[in-house]
Design a protein around this motif. Sequence first.
Motif, PDB file in Angstrom:
ATOM      1  N   ASN A 111      57.464  33.287  28.500  1.00  0.00           N
ATOM      2  CA  ASN A 111      58.435  34.171  29.153  1.00  0.00           C
ATOM      3  C   ASN A 111      59.126  35.048  28.115  1.00  0.00           C
ATOM      4  O   ASN A 111      59.275  36.258  28.298  1.00  0.00           O
ATOM      5  N   THR A 112      59.558  34.438  27.038  1.00  0.00           N
ATOM      6  CA  THR A 112      60.258  35.182  25.993  1.00  0.00           C
ATOM      7  C   THR A 112      59.369  36.286  25.429  1.00  0.00           C
ATOM      8  O   THR A 112      59.813  37.419  25.215  1.00  0.00           O
TER       9      THR A 112
ATOM     10  N   VAL B  66      63.109  37.373  28.164  1.00  0.00           N
ATOM     11  CA  VAL B  66      64.057  36.327  28.550  1.00  0.00           C
ATOM     12  C   VAL B  66      63.295  35.012  28.657  1.00  0.00           C
ATOM     13  O   VAL B  66      62.057  34.992  28.652  1.00  0.00           O
ATOM     14  N   ASP B  67      64.034  33.906  28.792  1.00  0.00           N
ATOM     15  CA  ASP B  67      63.417  32.597  28.591  1.00  0.00           C
ATOM     16  C   ASP B  67      62.903  31.915  29.851  1.00  0.00           C
ATOM     17  O   ASP B  67      61.971  31.110  29.787  1.00  0.00           O
ATOM     18  N   THR B  68      63.517  32.162  31.006  1.00  0.00           N
ATOM     19  CA  THR B  68      63.197  31.399  32.210  1.00  0.00           C
ATOM     20  C   THR B  68      62.835  32.323  33.361  1.00  0.00           C
ATOM     21  O   THR B  68      63.133  33.522  33.349  1.00  0.00           O
TER      22      THR B  68
ATOM     23  N   SER C 204      66.976  37.619  37.488  1.00  0.00           N
ATOM     24  CA  SER C 204      68.337  38.160  37.408  1.00  0.00           C
ATOM     25  C   SER C 204      68.435  39.336  36.444  1.00  0.00           C
ATOM     26  O   SER C 204      69.241  40.251  36.661  1.00  0.00           O
ATOM     27  N   THR C 205      67.642  39.331  35.392  1.00  0.00           N
ATOM     28  CA  THR C 205      67.715  40.398  34.390  1.00  0.00           C
ATOM     29  C   THR C 205      66.934  41.635  34.811  1.00  0.00           C
ATOM     30  O   THR C 205      67.406  42.764  34.685  1.00  0.00           O
TER      31      THR C 205
ATOM     32  N   SER D  71      71.544  37.273  42.411  1.00  0.00           N
ATOM     33  CA  SER D  71      71.637  38.405  41.482  1.00  0.00           C
ATOM     34  C   SER D  71      71.594  39.771  42.159  1.00  0.00           C
ATOM     35  O   SER D  71      71.977  40.760  41.548  1.00  0.00           O
TER      36      SER D  71
ATOM     37  N   GLU E  46      65.897  33.869  34.826  1.00  0.00           N
ATOM     38  CA  GLU E  46      66.399  35.006  34.048  1.00  0.00           C
ATOM     39  C   GLU E  46      65.531  36.249  34.232  1.00  0.00           C
ATOM     40  O   GLU E  46      66.038  37.372  34.203  1.00  0.00           O
TER      41      GLU E  46
ATOM     42  N   ALA F 146      67.839  32.522  42.868  1.00  0.00           N
ATOM     43  CA  ALA F 146      68.144  33.432  41.763  1.00  0.00           C
ATOM     44  C   ALA F 146      68.143  34.882  42.229  1.00  0.00           C
ATOM     45  O   ALA F 146      68.996  35.681  41.818  1.00  0.00           O
TER      46      ALA F 146
ATOM     47  N   ASP G 238      64.463  27.119  35.977  1.00  0.00           N
ATOM     48  CA  ASP G 238      65.395  27.066  34.843  1.00  0.00           C
ATOM     49  C   ASP G 238      64.729  26.543  33.569  1.00  0.00           C
ATOM     50  O   ASP G 238      65.410  26.203  32.602  1.00  0.00           O
TER      51      ASP G 238
END
Length: 564
Positions: free
Chosen positions: A55-56, A61-63, A69-70, A105, A66, A101, A49
Amino acid sequence: MAAVPATAHAKGRAPGREDARIDELLAGMSLEQKIGQLFVAVGYGSRADQPHKSNTETTGVDTIAEIISTHHVGGLIYFAWSDNLENPEQVATLCNDAQDAALTSGGIPLVISADEERGVVYRLPAPATPLPGQMALGATGSKAHARKAGRIVGEEMRALGLHQAFSPVADVNVEAQNPVIGVRSFGADPEAVARLAAAQIKGLQGADCSAAAKHFPGHGDTAVDSHIGLPVIEHTREEIDELDLPPFIAAIDEGVDAIMTAHIVVPALDDSGVPATLSHPILTGLLREELGYDGVIVTDSLAMEGVRTLFGDERVPVEAILAGADQMLMPPDLALAIGGVRDAVDAGEITEERLDQSVRRILRQKLRRGLFTDDLHVDPAAAESALSTRKSLRTARKIAEDSVTLLIDEALPLPYGASVLVTGEGSAEKIDVAVEALNDLDFTATGLAEANAKDAAAAAQDVDAVLVFTSSSGFETPAEQVAVVKALAATEATVVHASLRNPYDVVHVGEVGASIAGYGNADATLQAIAGVLAGEVTAGGTLPVAIPEADGTGEAYPLGFGLG
């Protein structure tokens, strides 16, 4: 090499129950989830988290949570430089949270991987067992050692929540100037490499940790690093059959879970100029159809220049899938790469049937390694105690003693109680390991790290002998390292030289009293070298590669040489 039936080298087809489970899983997956399963991503951060700007920048995405899940990725790969590997408890917690995660997801667990070869290429944090690497194993010639080393790596990875080692290196290192393989290979004899690679796979997968033989169809005869260029292998098909393929055939016979591709051009197999990673004749024609391999084909890192010379980053994974690859490792821009595959599917260039073929193989690997069971999560509090057990440390020490190779001996053993300076290439920590080992053997040892030639020679005036280390990643030993050895040789002290990476340094350092090839700087190797100086250890290794003369020609030391 004559064509062989498609199942001739396949080991253990999935039983009907496994196929039915895969059918069930596939039926519940969306197109986005199927595409995501084909990617193994780098996620930055020590926690799932934890936001991280890298990452971005690389995934949108940031984490890590994510990313999962994305993008629905099928796997992660961990590195110290991506802040994933701080200590055993943290690694285990990160793995557990990443799996949560994934399960939340989409219900498909991750394969979490690392380049865990040991020797000079290792990823797990201390106190993971400091095992000698593959060329050291090649110097022992021992299948038992290779199997035990693989078992230790597999057990330690699983204890921390990882499930795949991108190992063993199955390349036959016949080029002394190879800048990227070297001591990562078992050696230059294809049959020996085949035998030891199969044994290491047996050990890894016996611990329920997937192995990945690399780099197909063989990266051992090049002087170009595919991280920064595109090597061309000029072997004929006959040479490929005799030299490069035997280790991969042995890996397939052993039931290896994955085979990693090489970013190399092999005109005898595909004259189009594309690297093997993107070559249908090599991945589908040779590996799938001729050699009968039906496991996972994973690309080498898609961030390497060797695979980015002909196509854009959004197109490379499409070309790899069309060639026959199943998993795309470390695309430099994950969202761009996934988008490129989705566009190819929308355009009908990649069919959903083709996606399903790869997803099936990936799911089969996950099922066979028990990732759909209650054992998916690990105990972070128990992680550290599973590393460097007394048994694994004994194994590492035995491998080291059987691997170190005596190339020159005009001075050993050193006189009992002699004063010894330890210096040359290596960190202060590694110098200290050797000093402690020598003192334990009743020498009077002192260390001098990061010394130049002048300071090393000055320190040598006050001792009976010097143990001086060199470490080259290619054939040429760096000039400053050679200068230190030669300055020491000009003193009255007895000079014992030890190469702590490639064994070729011996032909560059000039006249010394003794020279030992260590093939790495694992603590066990440094302790074994100290034992040789004392006469307590018989250097058991023989050269798994030939050493050319200093000008790169001829043969100064033949394959199989050793004075132990």
